[in-house]
Scaffold this active site. Structure first.
Site, PDB file in Angstrom:
ATOM      1  N   ALA A 179     -35.069  68.061 -31.511  1.00  0.00           N
ATOM      2  CA  ALA A 179     -33.610  68.146 -31.577  1.00  0.00           C
ATOM      3  C   ALA A 179     -33.011  67.519 -30.312  1.00  0.00           C
ATOM      4  CB  ALA A 179     -33.180  69.596 -31.775  1.00  0.00           C
ATOM      5  N   SER A 180     -32.082  68.188 -29.643  1.00  0.00           N
ATOM      6  CA  SER A 180     -31.387  67.572 -28.508  1.00  0.00           C
ATOM      7  C   SER A 180     -32.228  67.448 -27.246  1.00  0.00           C
ATOM      8  CB  SER A 180     -30.101  68.346 -28.195  1.00  0.00           C
ATOM      9  OG  SER A 180     -29.116  68.054 -29.163  1.00  0.00           O
ATOM     10  N   VAL A 181     -33.393  68.071 -27.203  1.00  0.00           N
ATOM     11  CA  VAL A 181     -34.316  67.809 -26.097  1.00  0.00           C
ATOM     12  C   VAL A 181     -34.729  66.337 -26.117  1.00  0.00           C
ATOM     13  CG1 VAL A 181     -36.591  68.411 -25.127  1.00  0.00           C
ATOM     14  CG2 VAL A 181     -35.061  70.209 -25.928  1.00  0.00           C
TER      15      VAL A 181
END
Length: 412
Positions: free
Chosen positions: A119-121
């Protein structure tokens, strides 16, 4: 049981110094024993080094590993945590473990080699690609987007504004829902650019006036990587980041890869129902990287070297950009804040289509907390308690305590 009572129980579990809960993990759980510090390895000359304090003995490392095992066992049994964990202190892996299933239907158990959608990592990898191209002279942070994407309809937006979430651009995941004609057809980064050029959805803010977290900005950065490097974004990431770091279980999303399930955790709802990819999954840059806790440890360690970029370049990624100083700031793909110990940490969390992820680094002591889950049921909201265990507040000395008391009396 109230939330406060649950938090109290968890806090008592985490603060135990020598005794950990004798919780029996579910039969599907596959865990690894707490690890003793490994023998020192040969490292390259340009590596940043840190010396562990004398108090951080092999026994202390094992004790910390036991505490972490107890805490995550508690979270699995009481809060439904399903995922993998890896924790380091002073460059040493003190704990790693896997809890639950990669797929609840097939009952495949998780291992620390199981890949999760980050995801946003993923944003920190996109930012690294931009930093690499900046070092190579193929772009500048203050270049306008139009230099790489001439059809881009919004003026005054720079690469730096995209990196630091100050572009004010609308969220592509929202306007695509209205403008994309058939959600059975995957949408790509180039498709998003065409939608913006043709329809020009309204901006949220004028550029550089507000911090406004933007998935659109990082999708655009992936397109800029393609334009500036002359390579597709996925190939650039594999060739210049994942490959050189030997992140052998790390890759970017593709429809072909989505059909392969070996070694990849399936995303689920909080109720453990299977999630399937949809038309937005094929947009990269803001999300779309899959990795394991083992590979993310390689990534963490590489950031103490100059394998990818110089340390001076990386320092800007860990430097705040918000004009009004708050408890939390943002660099290039990293959030920045202080923990209870007083150390400044950099971190990012992610949530997307059945996955929730968290990666925190404490550069001062070369420590990291990596947690990947494929059941977003709220169990990771207790990660703050794990941080208190890893980075406890320093005790107040008698002298400073007395000084504080005197000041308080003078004020009264």
């Amino acid at each position: 049981m109230t939330i406060l009572r649950v938090q109290s129980l968890l806090h008592r579990c985490l603060s135990a110094s020598l005794v950990f809960l004798s919780l029996v993990a579910c039969q599907q759980t596959k865990k690894e024993a707490p690890l003793a510090p490994p023998a020192p390895k040969e490292v390259e000359d340009d590596r940043q080094r840190v010396t562990a304090p004398a108090s951080f003995t092999a026994d202390r490392a094992r004790q910390l590993g036991s505490q972490l095992d107890s805490a995550f066992s508690y979270l699995q049994k009481k809060k439904g945590f399903n995922g993998t964990v890896l924790v380091t202190k002073y460059d040493q892996v003190v704990y790693k473990g896997a809890f639950g299933y990669a797929d609840f239907r097939s009952k495949d158990t998780l291992t620390t080699q199981t890949a999760f959608q980050l995801a946003s990592v993923s944003k920190q990898f996109t930012a690294m690609a931009i930093m690499m191209l900046q070092e190579q002279g193929k772009l500048s942070y203050d270049d306008s987007v139009q230099q790489y994407i001439p059809s881009f309809p919004y003026k005054g937006i720079t690469i730096r504004a995209l990196l630091t979430h100050r572009s004010g651009l609308p969220n592509y995941t929202y306007f695509s829902d209205h403008l994309w004609p058939d959600r059975r057809v995957p949408i790509t980064n180039e498709d998003v650019l065409r939608l913006m050029a043709v329809h020009q959805p309204g901006i949220y803010y004028q550029p550089n006036t507000h911090f406004d977290y933007s998935n659109t900005g990082y999708a655009l950065l992936a397109s800029i990587v393609t334009k500036a490097s002359g390579e597709p974004f996925a190939r650039f990431m594999q060739k210049h980041i994942f490959g050189p770091l030997q992140m052998t279980d790390t890759f970017t999303f593709s429809t072909a890869r989505a059909e392969q399930h070996d070694g990849v955790a399936t995303g689920h709802t909080g109720g453990r129902r299977k999630r399937t990819p949809d038309y937005l999954d094929t947009v990269l840059g803001d999300k779309g990287v899959y990795s394991t806790v083992e590979d993310l440890y390689k990534w963490d360690q590489a950031l103490y070297t100059q394998k990818l970029v110089k340390q001076e370049t990386l320092a800007e990624a860990f430097t705040g950009s918000r004009l009004r100083k708050k408890d939390e700031d943002y660099g290039f793909g990293w959030r920045i804040r202080q923990v209870a110990s007083g150390d400044t940490v950099v971190y990012h969390a992610g949530l997307w289509h059945g996955y929730t992820t968290y990666l925190l680094r404490n550069p001062k002591e070369h420590s990291a907390l990596i947690v990947l889950s494929n059941v977003p049921n709220g169990s990771l909201k207790y990660v703050k308690e794990i941080q208190h265990l890893l980075f406890p507040a320093k005790p107040v000395s008698m002298a400073s305590s007395s000084a504080a008391e005197r000041k308080e009396k003078e004020r009264l």
